[in-house]
Design an enzyme around this catalytic site. Structure first.
Site, PDB file in Angstrom:
ATOM      1  N   SER A 222       0.964  -1.215  -0.046  1.00  0.00           N
ATOM      2  CA  SER A 222      -0.126   0.008  -0.091  1.00  0.00           C
ATOM      3  C   SER A 222       0.949   1.356  -0.130  1.00  0.00           C
ATOM      4  CB  SER A 222      -0.931   0.115   1.365  1.00  0.00           C
ATOM      5  OG  SER A 222      -1.607  -1.240   1.288  1.00  0.00           O
TER       6      SER A 222
HETATM    7  N1  SAM Z   1      -0.587  -4.026   3.943  1.00  0.00           N
HETATM    8  C1  SAM Z   1       0.263  -4.815   2.819  1.00  0.00           C
HETATM    9  C2  SAM Z   1       1.398  -4.387   2.720  1.00  0.00           C
HETATM   10  O1  SAM Z   1       1.830  -3.454   3.414  1.00  0.00           O
HETATM   11  O2  SAM Z   1       2.294  -4.923   1.828  1.00  0.00           O
HETATM   12  C3  SAM Z   1      -0.408  -4.499   1.608  1.00  0.00           C
HETATM   13  C4  SAM Z   1      -1.646  -5.482   1.506  1.00  0.00           C
HETATM   14  S1  SAM Z   1      -2.566  -5.750  -0.259  1.00  0.00           S
HETATM   15  C5  SAM Z   1      -3.003  -4.171  -0.548  1.00  0.00           C
HETATM   16  C6  SAM Z   1      -4.011  -6.696   0.294  1.00  0.00           C
HETATM   17  C7  SAM Z   1      -3.607  -8.187   0.560  1.00  0.00           C
HETATM   18  O3  SAM Z   1      -4.714  -8.902   1.054  1.00  0.00           O
HETATM   19  C8  SAM Z   1      -3.087  -8.999  -0.708  1.00  0.00           C
HETATM   20  O4  SAM Z   1      -1.830  -9.508  -0.206  1.00  0.00           O
HETATM   21  C9  SAM Z   1      -4.099 -10.182  -0.723  1.00  0.00           C
HETATM   22  O5  SAM Z   1      -3.640 -11.566  -1.220  1.00  0.00           O
HETATM   23  C10 SAM Z   1      -4.481 -10.299   0.725  1.00  0.00           C
HETATM   24  N2  SAM Z   1      -6.056 -10.704   1.011  1.00  0.00           N
HETATM   25  C11 SAM Z   1      -7.139 -10.675  -0.174  1.00  0.00           C
HETATM   26  N3  SAM Z   1      -8.210 -11.286   0.378  1.00  0.00           N
HETATM   27  C12 SAM Z   1      -7.952 -12.029   1.569  1.00  0.00           C
HETATM   28  C13 SAM Z   1      -8.212 -12.745   2.551  1.00  0.00           C
HETATM   29  N4  SAM Z   1      -9.589 -13.132   2.570  1.00  0.00           N
HETATM   30  N5  SAM Z   1      -7.647 -12.983   3.566  1.00  0.00           N
HETATM   31  C14 SAM Z   1      -6.361 -12.690   3.809  1.00  0.00           C
HETATM   32  N6  SAM Z   1      -5.610 -11.858   2.889  1.00  0.00           N
HETATM   33  C15 SAM Z   1      -6.408 -11.372   1.875  1.00  0.00           C
END
Ligand code: SAM
Length: 226
Positions: A74
């Site tokens: 992000s």
């Molecule tokens: N905060 C993270 C960082 O600093 O790198 C970025 C997160 S990214 C925007 C969103 C993440 O949510 C992705 O890695 C995706 O695989 C994960 N994701 C999506 N659906 C999910 C779920 N149901 N449970 C856990 N993770 C999930």
């Protein structure tokens, strides 16, 4: 805040520290992030170690960047804003849904007692765990799975953060929030555009605040996108 030793090649690490200072300055002057604890940890955590090698030089740009599996780390602003809105205290136990690179996890773990983080993509969960261990974060537990179900055995949590966009608020997360606790998450019916919502659990109910438009990758799971 626990002291961490982030060892890197010295000249390069000094250059990144300067870029990090500029990022923090921008967070204050342009985005009006005010919480000093949040700004201090954003100054300390080496974001360049959380992005793919080829994108290191862009680590401090004011935008999200691609990581493995089609996901993103992000934008620094949104990391700071969501963390500030959670008002984390040093004794807090925090649940994070969407570990991704582990950068937001590192920011949370620098402020809270412990962070429980769930990532859906196995490769990302493994890499983030290794990265955080190598940086000395011992108060983080990561698992691979569907975060929309929460993490019942460690509940209730003082704070919950969801870093992927959901069409609705996952019910299990509401029930795993402590009374007085806060949850921050992007909610919206479009896959790439949401509203940033903060929920506070009161004695009898929940209160909801809207902090404007945001854009996250989809939250895929039983209580998110199918
Ligand atoms: N905060 C993270 C960082 O600093 O790198 C970025 C997160 S990214 C925007 C969103 C993440 O949510 C992705 O890695 C995706 O695989 C994960 N994701 C999506 N659906 C999910 C779920 N149901 N449970 C856990 N993770 C999930």
């Amino acid at each position: 805040m626990k002291e961490k030793i982030f060892s890197q090649d010295k000249p390069q690490s000094e250059e990144f520290a300067i870029l990090r200072s500029k990022m923090v300055e921008h967070l204050m002057s342009h985005y009006h992030i005010q919480d000093e604890r949040v700004l201090r940890v954003m100054q300390q955590v080496p974001r360049e170690l959380f992005v793919p090698e080829a994108l290191k030089s862009q680590a401090y740009k004011d935008n999200a960047l691609p990581i493995a599996a089609g996901q993103t780390i992000s934008q620094p602003y949104i990391v700071a804003k969501m963390t500030e809105l959670l008002q984390i205290e040093p004794n807090y136990r925090v649940l994070e849904i969407g570990t991704g690179s582990g950068y937001q996890t590192a920011i949370l773990a620098s402020l809270a007692r412990s962070v429980y983080s769930i990532e859906r993509v196995p490769q990302l969960a493994e890499e983030a765990e290794k990265r955080l261990r190598s940086l000395g974060f011992l108060n983080v537990v990561i698992r691979c799975g569907d975060g929309t179900l929460g993490w019942e055995i460690y509940a209730p949590f003082d704070a919950i953060i969801v870093t992927a966009g959901s069409p609705k608020i996952p019910e299990p997360l509401l029930s795993q929030l402590k009374i007085g606790g806060k949850m921050i998450l992007p909610v919206g019916f479009e896959k790439q555009a949401q509203r940033l919502i903060r929920i506070t659990r009161t004695q009898v109910d929940f209160t909801y605040e809207d902090f404007g438009a945001c854009a996250f990758v989809p939250l895929i799971g039983e209580h998110g996108w199918k």
